[in-house]
Design a protein around this motif. Structure first.
Motif, PDB file in Angstrom:
ATOM      1  N   GLY A 188       0.765  -1.233   0.000  1.00 62.49           N
ATOM      2  CA  GLY A 188       0.000   0.000   0.000  1.00 62.49           C
ATOM      3  C   GLY A 188       0.796   1.283   0.000  1.00 62.49           C
ATOM      4  N   THR A 189       2.105   1.244   0.290  1.00 66.19           N
ATOM      5  CA  THR A 189       2.836   2.499   0.461  1.00 66.19           C
ATOM      6  C   THR A 189       2.946   3.289  -0.838  1.00 66.19           C
ATOM      7  OG1 THR A 189       4.914   1.288   0.165  1.00 66.19           O
ATOM      8  CG2 THR A 189       4.190   1.671   2.411  1.00 66.19           C
ATOM      9  N   VAL A 190       3.357   2.623  -1.905  1.00 66.31           N
ATOM     10  CA  VAL A 190       3.501   3.316  -3.188  1.00 66.31           C
ATOM     11  C   VAL A 190       2.144   3.812  -3.675  1.00 66.31           C
ATOM     12  CG1 VAL A 190       4.201   3.067  -5.591  1.00 66.31           C
ATOM     13  CG2 VAL A 190       5.539   1.979  -3.795  1.00 66.31           C
ATOM     14  N   CYS A 191       1.140   2.961  -3.574  1.00 65.75           N
ATOM     15  CA  CYS A 191      -0.204   3.311  -4.026  1.00 65.75           C
ATOM     16  C   CYS A 191      -0.780   4.485  -3.225  1.00 65.75           C
ATOM     17  CB  CYS A 191      -1.096   2.084  -3.911  1.00 65.75           C
ATOM     18  SG  CYS A 191      -2.720   2.260  -4.642  1.00 65.75           S
ATOM     19  N   GLY A 192      -0.666   4.417  -1.878  1.00 68.68           N
ATOM     20  CA  GLY A 192      -1.217   5.470  -1.031  1.00 68.68           C
ATOM     21  C   GLY A 192      -0.517   6.799  -1.192  1.00 68.68           C
ATOM     22  N   THR A 193       0.815   6.774  -1.261  1.00 66.17           N
ATOM     23  CA  THR A 193       1.556   8.025  -1.403  1.00 66.17           C
ATOM     24  C   THR A 193       1.347   8.642  -2.785  1.00 66.17           C
ATOM     25  OG1 THR A 193       3.516   6.735  -2.010  1.00 66.17           O
ATOM     26  CG2 THR A 193       3.324   7.402   0.271  1.00 66.17           C
ATOM     27  N   ALA A 194       1.257   7.795  -3.816  1.00 67.18           N
ATOM     28  CA  ALA A 194       1.000   8.319  -5.152  1.00 67.18           C
ATOM     29  C   ALA A 194      -0.395   8.928  -5.252  1.00 67.18           C
ATOM     30  CB  ALA A 194       1.167   7.215  -6.187  1.00 67.18           C
ATOM     31  N   PHE A 195      -1.363   8.342  -4.542  1.00 68.32           N
ATOM     32  CA  PHE A 195      -2.718   8.895  -4.538  1.00 68.32           C
ATOM     33  C   PHE A 195      -2.717  10.321  -3.959  1.00 68.32           C
ATOM     34  CE2 PHE A 195      -6.668   9.571  -2.052  1.00 68.32           C
ATOM     35  CZ  PHE A 195      -7.568   9.624  -3.100  1.00 68.32           C
ATOM     36  N   ILE A 314       3.033   1.650   8.875  1.00 68.90           N
ATOM     37  CA  ILE A 314       3.966   2.114   7.838  1.00 68.90           C
ATOM     38  C   ILE A 314       3.198   2.817   6.722  1.00 68.90           C
ATOM     39  CG2 ILE A 314       5.578   1.359   6.056  1.00 68.90           C
ATOM     40  CD1 ILE A 314       6.430  -0.874   7.950  1.00 68.90           C
ATOM     41  N   PHE A 315       2.046   2.262   6.352  1.00 69.80           N
ATOM     42  CA  PHE A 315       1.213   2.889   5.323  1.00 69.80           C
ATOM     43  C   PHE A 315       0.808   4.300   5.734  1.00 69.80           C
ATOM     44  CE2 PHE A 315      -3.104   3.898   3.905  1.00 69.80           C
ATOM     45  CZ  PHE A 315      -2.957   3.827   2.529  1.00 69.80           C
ATOM     46  N   TYR A 316       0.332   4.458   6.975  1.00 72.03           N
ATOM     47  CA  TYR A 316      -0.099   5.772   7.436  1.00 72.03           C
ATOM     48  C   TYR A 316       1.081   6.735   7.568  1.00 72.03           C
ATOM     49  CZ  TYR A 316      -4.554   3.507   8.429  1.00 72.03           C
ATOM     50  OH  TYR A 316      -5.735   2.818   8.311  1.00 72.03           O
ATOM     51  N   THR A 317       2.246   6.232   7.966  1.00 71.03           N
ATOM     52  CA  THR A 317       3.438   7.073   8.061  1.00 71.03           C
ATOM     53  C   THR A 317       3.811   7.636   6.688  1.00 71.03           C
ATOM     54  OG1 THR A 317       4.303   5.814   9.940  1.00 71.03           O
ATOM     55  CG2 THR A 317       5.886   7.133   8.684  1.00 71.03           C
ATOM     56  N   PHE A 318       3.773   6.776   5.682  1.00 72.56           N
ATOM     57  CA  PHE A 318       4.109   7.227   4.332  1.00 72.56           C
ATOM     58  C   PHE A 318       3.073   8.215   3.805  1.00 72.56           C
ATOM     59  CE2 PHE A 318       7.388   4.171   4.275  1.00 72.56           C
ATOM     60  CZ  PHE A 318       8.205   4.446   3.192  1.00 72.56           C
ATOM     61  N   CYS A 319       1.811   8.016   4.161  1.00 71.46           N
ATOM     62  CA  CYS A 319       0.777   8.960   3.729  1.00 71.46           C
ATOM     63  C   CYS A 319       0.991  10.332   4.350  1.00 71.46           C
ATOM     64  CB  CYS A 319      -0.614   8.419   4.080  1.00 71.46           C
ATOM     65  SG  CYS A 319      -1.149   7.038   3.043  1.00 71.46           S
ATOM     66  N   VAL A 320       1.414  10.367   5.616  1.00 72.88           N
ATOM     67  CA  VAL A 320       1.714  11.644   6.270  1.00 72.88           C
ATOM     68  C   VAL A 320       2.885  12.334   5.564  1.00 72.88           C
ATOM     69  CG1 VAL A 320       2.580  12.702   8.392  1.00 72.88           C
ATOM     70  CG2 VAL A 320       0.776  10.978   8.506  1.00 72.88           C
ATOM     71  N   ILE A 321       3.923  11.568   5.229  1.00 69.84           N
ATOM     72  CA  ILE A 321       5.065  12.135   4.510  1.00 69.84           C
ATOM     73  C   ILE A 321       4.622  12.665   3.148  1.00 69.84           C
ATOM     74  CG2 ILE A 321       7.308  11.620   3.488  1.00 69.84           C
ATOM     75  CD1 ILE A 321       7.691   9.506   5.647  1.00 69.84           C
ATOM     76  N   ALA A 322       3.734  11.912   2.487  1.00 76.84           N
ATOM     77  CA  ALA A 322       3.233  12.347   1.183  1.00 76.84           C
ATOM     78  C   ALA A 322       2.449  13.653   1.295  1.00 76.84           C
ATOM     79  CB  ALA A 322       2.361  11.254   0.572  1.00 76.84           C
ATOM     80  N   MET A 323       1.626  13.780   2.338  1.00 76.47           N
ATOM     81  CA  MET A 323       0.865  15.020   2.534  1.00 76.47           C
ATOM     82  C   MET A 323       1.793  16.194   2.827  1.00 76.47           C
ATOM     83  SD  MET A 323      -2.143  14.211   1.815  1.00 76.47           S
ATOM     84  CE  MET A 323      -2.854  15.813   2.216  1.00 76.47           C
ATOM     85  N   LEU A 324       2.881  15.937   3.543  1.00 82.89           N
ATOM     86  CA  LEU A 324       3.878  16.987   3.765  1.00 82.89           C
ATOM     87  C   LEU A 324       4.487  17.425   2.437  1.00 82.89           C
ATOM     88  CD1 LEU A 324       5.710  18.722   5.579  1.00 82.89           C
ATOM     89  CD2 LEU A 324       7.209  16.729   5.827  1.00 82.89           C
ATOM     90  N   GLY A 325       4.787  16.450   1.577  1.00 81.16           N
ATOM     91  CA  GLY A 325       5.309  16.791   0.257  1.00 81.16           C
ATOM     92  C   GLY A 325       4.322  17.596  -0.564  1.00 81.16           C
ATOM     93  N   VAL A 326       3.043  17.261  -0.475  1.00 76.10           N
ATOM     94  CA  VAL A 326       2.010  18.016  -1.193  1.00 76.10           C
ATOM     95  C   VAL A 326       1.937  19.450  -0.676  1.00 76.10           C
ATOM     96  CG1 VAL A 326      -0.485  18.213  -1.548  1.00 76.10           C
ATOM     97  CG2 VAL A 326       0.641  16.000  -1.825  1.00 76.10           C
ATOM     98  N   ALA A 327       2.004  19.616   0.649  1.00 76.93           N
ATOM     99  CA  ALA A 327       1.968  20.961   1.229  1.00 76.93           C
ATOM    100  C   ALA A 327       3.158  21.795   0.746  1.00 76.93           C
ATOM    101  CB  ALA A 327       1.970  20.867   2.757  1.00 76.93           C
ATOM    102  N   LEU A 328       4.340  21.192   0.678  1.00 73.18           N
ATOM    103  CA  LEU A 328       5.518  21.901   0.181  1.00 73.18           C
ATOM    104  C   LEU A 328       5.350  22.262  -1.298  1.00 73.18           C
ATOM    105  CD1 LEU A 328       8.358  19.784   1.837  1.00 73.18           C
ATOM    106  CD2 LEU A 328       7.627  22.092   2.478  1.00 73.18           C
TER     107      LEU A 328
END
Length: 336
Positions: A188-195, A314-328
């Motif tokens: 789920g990490t790649v899929c969730g972060t890409a979403f 791990i999935f939720y951790t990566f999603c949080v990192i992805a949202m941080l990237g989106v905010a940046l």
């Protein structure tokens, strides 16, 4: 009416991926059951025996959804076809780049399924194929006068790079593909972060005036939402290299095609962290001749596993990192 086209693209992407996934998940499990016994590992976990070809669902459904969504947008606004911004050209080049990287991932998965002892394609041929795909995208952009020659830097404005620009874009595309391939090990990490990245990219393209091309991230976001039905831990269907490289191609090629290649850096933050940890681990290990390791394990999802995090955490951790990237990414688009 453009908003209607985005809704059509995302909805169709969801429906097609859900249908393909519902067909592919049991099919791959049945194929695995009939594989020759000598090619199977002794008593492996059930989920590790499923061939990782789920990314084909994303490639097919996204292509179809983008085609329908763009057609709807052009019917509602025919001027898109003759736009001075060459929207149609940029759309096709971005799709070509993503599909080209996905094809390389498919070859990588096919090699891995053919022989359990081989970890996919060998490194040099794989890197050569990725470099060729990136070069093809850059040549198409240059021929059509769409290749960006600089970067938007906060506080400095647009900085011209001259002849170094194509080399930098080439390195970014290949590095991103390798990072995404590294990140494919956790459910789920790649899929969730890409979403999350696709939602952010759709919003940023609206801010920058590329709203019609939002059919690309909209279609892929719908497909990824459906794919999570099977890819959320514990995964019944995995992206594999084909899906990971396809997503890397989309994350790299779409910002490049709209003239904002610098958006790839924050948008793909989870992937850069995954690949960066591996690169640092290798450098430190080689510098110390194998006597020292910088991390207990790499990439990031393996390191989190050693710290006791479950697959869901791990999935939720990566999603949080992805949202941080989106905010940046949004902040970068606003101040540039």
């Amino acid at each position: 009416m453009i908003r209607f086209a985005l809704i059509v693209a995302s909805t169709l992407g969801f429906v097609l991926t859900a249908a393909l996934g519902n067909f592919m998940a049991p099919l791959l499990q049945e194929l695995e059951r009939f594989r020759p016994q000598e090619q199977q590992e002794p008593q492996p976990p059930v989920q590790s025996r499923v061939p990782a070809l789920g990314g084909l669902c994303l490639m097919v459904s996204t292509l179809a959804a983008v085609g329908v969504g763009w057609t709807a947008a052009c019917i509602a606004q025919p001027t898109l076809l003759g736009s001075e911004s060459q929207l149609m050209t940029r759309l096709l080049i971005a799709l070509f780049g993503a599909q080209a990287f996905g094809a390389i991932g498919l070859a990588d998965d096919a090699a891995r399924l053919r022989s359990r002892a081989q970890l996919g394609l060998r490194r040099l041929p794989r890197l050569a194929l990725e470099a060729a795909a990136a070069a093809a995208v850059l040549v198409l952009l240059a021929v059509n006068g769409c290749l960006p020659t600089g970067l938007q830097l906060p506080g400095a404005g647009y900085v011209e790079l001259g002849g170094a620009a194509p080399v930098l874009w080439e390195l970014v595309l290949v590095a991103l593909a390798e990072c995404a391939r590294t990140a494919d090990g956790a459910d789920g990490t790649v899929c969730g972060t890409a979403f999350a990245a696709m939602l952010g990219l759709m919003g940023v393209m609206t801010l920058l005036g590329w709203f019609p091309l939002g059919v690309l991230p909209a279609a892929l976001a719908g497909s990824l939402m459906a794919f999570l039905l099977w890819n959320f831990p514990p995964a019944k269907l995995r992206l594999g290299s084909v899906g990971s490289l396809f997503l890397a191609g989309m994350l790299g090629c779409v910002p490049l095609c709209i003239g904002w290649p610098d958006l790839t850096l924050p948008l793909a933050l989870p992937f850069w962290l995954e690949g960066g940890m591996v690169a640092l681990q290798i450098l430190v290990c080689k510098a110390s001749r194998g006597r020292r390791q910088l991390f207990r394990s790499a990439p990031l999802h393996r390191w989190l596993e050693l710290r006791g995090q479950s697959a869901e955490q791990i999935f939720y951790t990566f999603c949080v990192i992805a949202m941080l990237g989106v905010a940046l990414t949004v902040q970068l688009a606003k101040i540039s």
